[in-house]
Motif scaffolding. Structure first.
Motif: not given
Length: 215
Positions: A78-97
């Protein structure tokens, strides 16, 4: 005749399965063991050098699994942005950084010893605090992902909340929460909470004062 409850989980894409597997193995299991590497090393009688090495490489392996887990979402159809719209995905990216920043700072300051003694003394409590926060954030992110998956199963596939599938997800979420609590409890025992000003000795014999203890 009473029939045993059966699972009726839908067939999830391989990317979703790998994402869940990589993130739990990396940030929660390996990350937790990496945090406790100093504590286990003391119990096993290891010198400070091997304890630091095990901490560094376990956290590095955890970061590698985390990157692989996020990469599975980037590779979804579904593409990159389709999987990074939820609070879960934002928390995951912050955790990775945060995880990547922690590993880089730890390598440059405490392993490679690029900073002076005073700088490392000031940096150590923050390194410990951010490490514990990042690990707790990883567990919270996993819990939000499980809640997101439960909502998906209920709304998209009509699986009732009283089903065996939901029970298994609840058990997994509770297990992750208990695991997080055990890691933090083992990391900061009661005797060290009572004596908050502890002196740490580095590999070259210098003393580092910190409110948190890894050795």
């Amino acid at each position: 005749m009473i029939q045993a409850p059966s699972l009726s989980l839908p067939c999830f894409p391989l990317s979703q399965i790998l994402h869940t597997l990589f993130m739990i193995i990396g940030f929660i299991l390996l990350g937790g063991e990496g945090i406790l590497a100093h504590r286990w090393g003391v119990g096993l009688g290891w010198a400070r050098g091997p304890r630091k090495a095990s901490h560094l490489w376990l956290q590095g392996a955890a970061l590698g699994f985390g990157v692989a887990g996020v990469w599975t979402k980037f590779k979804a159809k579904k593409g990159v942005l389709a999987n990074f719209h939820s609070l879960h995905s934002w928390m995951g990216l912050l955790c990775l950084l945060l995880f990547a920043a922690q590993w880089t700072v730890g390598f440059l300051s405490f392993w490679n010893r690029g900073e002076g003694r005073r700088a490392r003394t000031l940096l150590l409590p923050w390194h410990v605090f951010v490490g514990i926060f990042t690990y707790s954030l990883a567990v919270a992110t996993a819990e939000s992902g499980l809640a997101e998956k439960m909502a998906f199963l209920h709304t998209k596939h009509g699986i009732p909340r009283s089903s065996l599938e939901f029970t298994l997800i609840n058990v997994l979420g509770l297990t992750l929460a208990i695991h997080c609590g055990l890691v933090v409890f083992t990391l900061i025992p009661v005797k060290h909470k009572e004596n908050s000003n502890i002196t740490m000795v580095s590999s070259d014999g210098e003393h580092l004062n910190s409110k948190f203890v890894f050795s």
